[in-house]
Design a protein around this motif. Sequence first.
Motif, PDB file in Angstrom:
ATOM      1  N   GLN A 453       0.781  -1.520   0.102  1.00 28.66           N
ATOM      2  CA  GLN A 453       0.317   0.224   0.299  1.00 28.66           C
ATOM      3  C   GLN A 453       0.436   1.015   0.160  1.00 28.66           C
ATOM      4  O   GLN A 453       1.875   1.295   0.832  1.00 28.66           O
ATOM      5  N   ASN A 454       0.333   2.224  -1.117  1.00 32.16           N
ATOM      6  CA  ASN A 454       1.301   3.459  -0.826  1.00 32.16           C
ATOM      7  C   ASN A 454       1.174   4.727  -0.600  1.00 32.16           C
ATOM      8  O   ASN A 454      -0.617   4.661  -1.220  1.00 32.16           O
ATOM      9  N   TYR A 455       1.007   5.912  -0.091  1.00 31.87           N
ATOM     10  CA  TYR A 455       0.571   6.782   0.210  1.00 31.87           C
ATOM     11  C   TYR A 455       1.953   7.715  -0.260  1.00 31.87           C
ATOM     12  O   TYR A 455       2.845   8.125  -0.247  1.00 31.87           O
ATOM     13  N   PRO A 479      -1.837  -1.448   6.899  1.00 31.42           N
ATOM     14  CA  PRO A 479      -2.266  -0.135   6.728  1.00 31.42           C
ATOM     15  C   PRO A 479      -3.317   0.514   6.799  1.00 31.42           C
ATOM     16  O   PRO A 479      -4.361   0.145   6.417  1.00 31.42           O
ATOM     17  N   ASP A 480      -3.312   2.205   7.191  1.00 30.90           N
ATOM     18  CA  ASP A 480      -5.107   2.606   6.807  1.00 30.90           C
ATOM     19  C   ASP A 480      -3.816   4.109   6.686  1.00 30.90           C
ATOM     20  O   ASP A 480      -3.187   4.596   7.151  1.00 30.90           O
ATOM     21  N   ILE A 481      -4.825   4.739   5.765  1.00 29.30           N
ATOM     22  CA  ILE A 481      -4.955   6.028   6.050  1.00 29.30           C
ATOM     23  C   ILE A 481      -6.315   6.648   6.483  1.00 29.30           C
ATOM     24  O   ILE A 481      -7.288   6.900   6.243  1.00 29.30           O
ATOM     25  N   ILE A 482      -5.956   7.947   7.456  1.00 32.57           N
ATOM     26  CA  ILE A 482      -7.264   8.922   8.681  1.00 32.57           C
ATOM     27  C   ILE A 482      -7.140  10.322   8.037  1.00 32.57           C
ATOM     28  O   ILE A 482      -6.203  11.126   8.710  1.00 32.57           O
ATOM     29  N   TYR A 483      -8.205  10.727   7.050  1.00 27.91           N
ATOM     30  CA  TYR A 483      -8.037  12.119   6.614  1.00 27.91           C
ATOM     31  C   TYR A 483      -8.765  12.869   7.226  1.00 27.91           C
ATOM     32  O   TYR A 483     -10.025  12.962   8.120  1.00 27.91           O
ATOM     33  N   LEU A 484      -7.706  13.640   8.976  1.00 25.27           N
ATOM     34  CA  LEU A 484      -8.749  14.204   9.889  1.00 25.27           C
ATOM     35  C   LEU A 484      -9.096  15.777   9.053  1.00 25.27           C
ATOM     36  O   LEU A 484     -10.577  15.779   9.371  1.00 25.27           O
TER      37      LEU A 484
END
Length: 506
Positions: A453-455, A479-484
């Motif tokens: 997983q790439n960011y 992996p995970d991404i949290i947009y605040l």
Amino acid sequence: MILNYKYSFLSFCFGLLFFYGHAQILDLPLSKANTQLYNGNIHAFGLSTQDKKTKLFIYKLNLSLTKTDSLVIDLGKSTAENFLQLTSDTLHGFLNVYVQKKDVSNGGANGKKTVSIFRLNSFFKLITTTEDVDIARLNSISAFENEIFYNKADVYTIRSVDDTSGKQFYLNKYSLKSELKNFEYSNKWQFPFERKNINSAHIVYADNLIVMLFVNVISGGKKGQWLLKINTISGLLLRATKLNDKGDNSFFTCGKTLYDTALKQIYVQGQKFTEAEFSQKENKVNLCGKPFVTIYLAEVDSAGDLLSKEEFKISVTEVKSVTNKIPVNYIIRTNDLVKTNMGEILIEADIFRGLIGDMCYTYCNSNNLKLVQAEDKYTLEKTAITVNPLIEKYYLNKDKLDMNGKLCLDSISNFEKLYYRPITFNVKVGYKVDDANNPIWILKKTDTKKNMQNYSFLSPVKKIYALSSIKEINKTESPDIIYLNRKQFIITQTLNERFLLQLYNW
């Protein structure tokens, strides 16, 4: 179960906060961990095994990753490895954490798969624990309904049934039975749509008084797109508003709706097609090579009267190196619709492109559109539709099964659902403009072959746009991404028996 509350100054030993590069990292000794953004705070939760006993830790963090509260729950004799990855949601205004063992029986009756639910309120108080809930009964309302819309303790669903006479749609209202048990519901009423010629129905708004739907009628005397307003108490139709003018066979997509509570009126915005561009009767689209795309904005008052409906043409600028002279067409999905105090309508639009004969559309750009009100009309500030080649460079590959940034149709008859169905592998995580009005993206892609997983950022570097990798993580590390917000986001990953939360500014 034994509960222990530990405040942040007593729980430092359970985590370490430090800086690495330009990322602030919180390192928690947890496994099977996850996060949930709830009530303006980040909640991190996971398992820890001590003396052959497993405990569930739940941390309340502010947006700087500082612990403000914590909760520890004893799960009994076991090890963390006996549990599946923890999950959560915020249904009905609560933080619901779900804990499930790997064991098929999980201690439940008759060998059924079961899960335990730990429910917290907005004050970070555990209000109930429900053990051994049959997985089949967990949020069971979603198992047989086509679309679900939550409004506090009420749930609205759309269900369709096919028979020999066609497709019948129903709007159902359910109410929550109890906040202290597994969420189960009682049926309040059912609204049957007119039986003929409805192709789709989509719930766009609900409050304590009304529920509103966007309905597409594909043929007959009522052919067109409608906005229905239904009473939430009685389930009776209050008003049906048609977006099409008499004799107009244009097609209006359901992009986004905005309810102005002060004026008691609703704004409906989306893309518009002429009958030549999209024919529901013939089930054909003819969109490729068009010099512009058309969007619309409709205003409907509290009585259901159509106050205004305006159209705006956006020119298409082709990039030869991307299209390779193959005619393409564009759809515009509205990601956000806002009305400012100055009366302006701001639209954050995601642009997808498709090729002739292709049933998939791929994400290729985003754009901020502004409608400025002058007297009784809106005007669109000058803009254009185009492909961003760096976005396509980021995620495109030769694998035909790759679904990064794609919206696909199984049939042209479902064309309207492209505008509101979820994207399975969304590429765009965040989008904004900086102080110099330069667009900046947070992008992500999944490499299924490498299991990575790439960011990445897409932003100007010394006045030239460039892609720069933020982080690449093996998918085995969850992996995970949290947009605040438009300033911060978090990337999480599990590493052995540690849970890392990395806070970035952008």
